[in-house]
Design a protein around this motif. Structure first.
Motif, PDB file in Angstrom:
ATOM      1  N   LEU A 130      12.807   6.601   2.934  1.00 21.79           N
ATOM      2  CA  LEU A 130      12.845   6.446   1.485  1.00 21.79           C
ATOM      3  C   LEU A 130      14.279   6.579   0.956  1.00 21.79           C
ATOM      4  O   LEU A 130      14.690   5.824   0.071  1.00 21.79           O
ATOM      5  N   ALA A 131      15.044   7.499   1.510  1.00 20.89           N
ATOM      6  CA  ALA A 131      16.452   7.632   1.112  1.00 20.89           C
ATOM      7  C   ALA A 131      17.213   6.346   1.470  1.00 20.89           C
ATOM      8  O   ALA A 131      18.008   5.842   0.668  1.00 20.89           O
ATOM      9  N   ALA A 132      16.949   5.796   2.651  1.00 19.04           N
ATOM     10  CA  ALA A 132      17.589   4.540   3.058  1.00 19.04           C
ATOM     11  C   ALA A 132      17.105   3.384   2.181  1.00 19.04           C
ATOM     12  O   ALA A 132      17.877   2.468   1.875  1.00 19.04           O
ATOM     13  N   TRP A 133      15.832   3.410   1.774  1.00 19.97           N
ATOM     14  CA  TRP A 133      15.302   2.390   0.880  1.00 19.97           C
ATOM     15  C   TRP A 133      16.116   2.345  -0.420  1.00 19.97           C
ATOM     16  O   TRP A 133      16.472   1.285  -0.910  1.00 19.97           O
ATOM     17  N   HIS A 134      16.423   3.499  -0.967  1.00 21.52           N
ATOM     18  CA  HIS A 134      17.208   3.546  -2.200  1.00 21.52           C
ATOM     19  C   HIS A 134      18.616   2.981  -1.974  1.00 21.52           C
ATOM     20  O   HIS A 134      19.174   2.342  -2.872  1.00 21.52           O
ATOM     21  N   ARG A 135      19.175   3.172  -0.772  1.00 17.72           N
ATOM     22  CA  ARG A 135      20.463   2.543  -0.440  1.00 17.72           C
ATOM     23  C   ARG A 135      20.319   1.028  -0.410  1.00 17.72           C
ATOM     24  O   ARG A 135      21.176   0.293  -0.890  1.00 17.72           O
ATOM     25  N   PHE A 136      19.208   0.541   0.158  1.00 17.13           N
ATOM     26  CA  PHE A 136      18.961  -0.904   0.167  1.00 17.13           C
ATOM     27  C   PHE A 136      18.902  -1.452  -1.255  1.00 17.13           C
ATOM     28  O   PHE A 136      19.507  -2.479  -1.566  1.00 17.13           O
ATOM     29  N   VAL A 137      18.155  -0.790  -2.120  1.00 13.92           N
ATOM     30  CA  VAL A 137      17.997  -1.277  -3.494  1.00 13.92           C
ATOM     31  C   VAL A 137      19.354  -1.359  -4.189  1.00 13.92           C
ATOM     32  O   VAL A 137      19.620  -2.300  -4.940  1.00 13.92           O
ATOM     33  N   THR A 138      20.217  -0.406  -3.915  1.00 15.06           N
ATOM     34  CA  THR A 138      21.548  -0.396  -4.518  1.00 15.06           C
ATOM     35  C   THR A 138      22.424  -1.524  -3.968  1.00 15.06           C
ATOM     36  O   THR A 138      23.168  -2.157  -4.713  1.00 15.06           O
ATOM     37  N   THR A 139      22.321  -1.785  -2.672  1.00 19.04           N
ATOM     38  CA  THR A 139      23.208  -2.758  -2.021  1.00 19.04           C
ATOM     39  C   THR A 139      22.612  -4.150  -1.890  1.00 19.04           C
ATOM     40  O   THR A 139      23.342  -5.134  -1.814  1.00 19.04           O
ATOM     41  N   GLY A 140      21.273  -4.242  -1.790  1.00 17.90           N
ATOM     42  CA  GLY A 140      20.620  -5.522  -1.516  1.00 17.90           C
ATOM     43  C   GLY A 140      20.846  -6.001  -0.096  1.00 17.90           C
ATOM     44  O   GLY A 140      20.555  -7.148   0.237  1.00 17.90           O
ATOM     45  N   SER A 141      21.333  -5.130   0.773  1.00 13.49           N
ATOM     46  CA  SER A 141      21.736  -5.492   2.129  1.00 13.49           C
ATOM     47  C   SER A 141      20.554  -5.623   3.085  1.00 13.49           C
ATOM     48  O   SER A 141      19.803  -4.669   3.299  1.00 13.49           O
ATOM     49  N   GLU A 142      20.429  -6.794   3.689  1.00 13.51           N
ATOM     50  CA  GLU A 142      19.387  -7.015   4.691  1.00 13.51           C
ATOM     51  C   GLU A 142      19.591  -6.089   5.890  1.00 13.51           C
ATOM     52  O   GLU A 142      18.624  -5.638   6.500  1.00 13.51           O
ATOM     53  N   GLU A 143      20.841  -5.789   6.226  1.00 11.34           N
ATOM     54  CA  GLU A 143      21.125  -4.907   7.365  1.00 11.34           C
ATOM     55  C   GLU A 143      20.623  -3.489   7.118  1.00 11.34           C
ATOM     56  O   GLU A 143      20.233  -2.794   8.049  1.00 11.34           O
ATOM     57  N   VAL A 144      20.646  -3.044   5.869  1.00 18.77           N
ATOM     58  CA  VAL A 144      20.107  -1.726   5.534  1.00 18.77           C
ATOM     59  C   VAL A 144      18.582  -1.762   5.581  1.00 18.77           C
ATOM     60  O   VAL A 144      17.936  -0.841   6.072  1.00 18.77           O
TER      61      VAL A 144
ATOM     62  N   THR B 119       8.778   9.128  -8.618  1.00 21.27           N
ATOM     63  CA  THR B 119       8.234   8.989  -7.268  1.00 21.27           C
ATOM     64  C   THR B 119       6.960   9.814  -7.195  1.00 21.27           C
ATOM     65  O   THR B 119       6.932  10.966  -7.635  1.00 21.27           O
ATOM     66  N   PHE B 120       5.923   9.209  -6.656  1.00 25.04           N
ATOM     67  CA  PHE B 120       4.644   9.882  -6.463  1.00 25.04           C
ATOM     68  C   PHE B 120       4.371   9.942  -4.964  1.00 25.04           C
ATOM     69  O   PHE B 120       4.587   8.951  -4.267  1.00 25.04           O
ATOM     70  N   VAL B 121       3.908  11.076  -4.492  1.00 20.84           N
ATOM     71  CA  VAL B 121       3.598  11.227  -3.074  1.00 20.84           C
ATOM     72  C   VAL B 121       2.105  11.494  -2.944  1.00 20.84           C
ATOM     73  O   VAL B 121       1.546  12.332  -3.651  1.00 20.84           O
ATOM     74  N   ALA B 122       1.466  10.760  -2.026  1.00 12.85           N
ATOM     75  CA  ALA B 122       0.022  10.886  -1.818  1.00 12.85           C
ATOM     76  C   ALA B 122      -0.244  11.080  -0.331  1.00 12.85           C
ATOM     77  O   ALA B 122      -0.709  10.182   0.356  1.00 12.85           O
ATOM     78  N   GLY B 123       0.114  12.212   0.178  1.00 17.93           N
ATOM     79  CA  GLY B 123      -0.036  12.476   1.605  1.00 17.93           C
ATOM     80  C   GLY B 123       1.326  12.440   2.272  1.00 17.93           C
ATOM     81  O   GLY B 123       2.352  12.207   1.638  1.00 17.93           O
ATOM     82  N   SER B 124       1.338  12.648   3.561  1.00 16.14           N
ATOM     83  CA  SER B 124       2.606  12.747   4.276  1.00 16.14           C
ATOM     84  C   SER B 124       3.233  11.400   4.604  1.00 16.14           C
ATOM     85  O   SER B 124       4.377  11.345   5.037  1.00 16.14           O
ATOM     86  N   HIS B 125       2.474  10.294   4.381  1.00 14.63           N
ATOM     87  CA  HIS B 125       2.958   8.972   4.769  1.00 14.63           C
ATOM     88  C   HIS B 125       2.800   7.915   3.674  1.00 14.63           C
ATOM     89  O   HIS B 125       2.880   6.715   3.956  1.00 14.63           O
ATOM     90  N   ASP B 126       2.583   8.331   2.436  1.00 16.44           N
ATOM     91  CA  ASP B 126       2.368   7.387   1.338  1.00 16.44           C
ATOM     92  C   ASP B 126       3.147   7.812   0.104  1.00 16.44           C
ATOM     93  O   ASP B 126       3.102   8.983  -0.289  1.00 16.44           O
ATOM     94  N   ALA B 127       3.837   6.835  -0.514  1.00 21.86           N
ATOM     95  CA  ALA B 127       4.596   7.117  -1.730  1.00 21.86           C
ATOM     96  C   ALA B 127       4.435   5.965  -2.713  1.00 21.86           C
ATOM     97  O   ALA B 127       4.205   4.815  -2.327  1.00 21.86           O
ATOM     98  N   GLY B 128       4.571   6.287  -3.976  1.00 18.71           N
ATOM     99  CA  GLY B 128       4.591   5.293  -5.040  1.00 18.71           C
ATOM    100  C   GLY B 128       5.863   5.473  -5.844  1.00 18.71           C
ATOM    101  O   GLY B 128       6.250   6.610  -6.153  1.00 18.71           O
ATOM    102  N   LEU B 129       6.522   4.363  -6.156  1.00 18.60           N
ATOM    103  CA  LEU B 129       7.769   4.401  -6.915  1.00 18.60           C
ATOM    104  C   LEU B 129       7.594   3.586  -8.191  1.00 18.60           C
ATOM    105  O   LEU B 129       7.349   2.379  -8.127  1.00 18.60           O
ATOM    106  N   GLU B 130       7.705   4.238  -9.335  1.00 21.23           N
ATOM    107  CA  GLU B 130       7.605   3.542 -10.622  1.00 21.23           C
ATOM    108  C   GLU B 130       8.980   2.982 -10.980  1.00 21.23           C
ATOM    109  O   GLU B 130       9.985   3.690 -10.878  1.00 21.23           O
TER     110      GLU B 130
END
Length: 147
Positions: free
Chosen positions: A15-29, A74-85
């Motif tokens: 999820l932390a890396a996902w936020h880096r992707f959103v900031t950069t738009g980088s396919e490599e991330v 950010t909403f968390v629904a268990g150890s493997h599920d998240a929702g991002l508004e």
């Protein structure tokens, strides 16, 4: 009492890396965050879109289309599920949405579902996406379906 949840460590890192992707738009991330057999659920089509290639195409394209993109909660629904508004602008339309993300034990994203409102903003997003990647996405979906 309503239970509280925390994401497992590997999904937290993703999820932390996902936020880096959103900031950069980088396919490599983004690429290493997605499981090879990820399923993407689009707000435009009923059938899920299978596979890493199609998901990479959709998500990297949408980062180019959205303006003033911002996550709010950010909403968390268990150890493997998240929702991002989130909110964003597409042309003259302001939209709100939710990304629903499911992670595997290694932290890779195995399912990504997007919901967007209002309808006019969704329609504008669909038109922009179709103009940019419509034929490519259809080809990837056909290849994933074996035909």
């Amino acid at each position: 009492m309503i239970p509280t949840y925390a994401l497992a460590a590997a999904p937290q890192q993703t999820l932390a890396a996902w936020h880096r992707f959103v900031t950069t738009g980088s396919e490599e991330v983004l690429r290493p965050l997605l499981a090879p057999d990820i399923v993407f659920r689009s707000p435009f089509v009923q059938a899920p879109i299978p596979g890493r290639s199609a998901t990479l195409l959709v998500l990297t394209t949408v980062t180019q289309i959205f303006e003033q993109f911002q996550y709010h909660r950010t909403f968390v629904a268990g150890s493997h599920d998240a929702g991002l508004e989130f909110s964003a602008q597409v042309g003259k339309w302001q939209l709100k949405g939710i990304d629903l993300i499911t992670f595997d034990d290694a932290g890779q994203i195995i399912e990504f579902e997007v919901m967007v409102r209002p309808f006019k903003a969704l329609a504008a997003l669909g038109e922009a996406m179709g103009n940019r990647i419509g034929p490519q996405l259809l080809a990837l979906k056909a290849a994933a379906a074996g035909g």
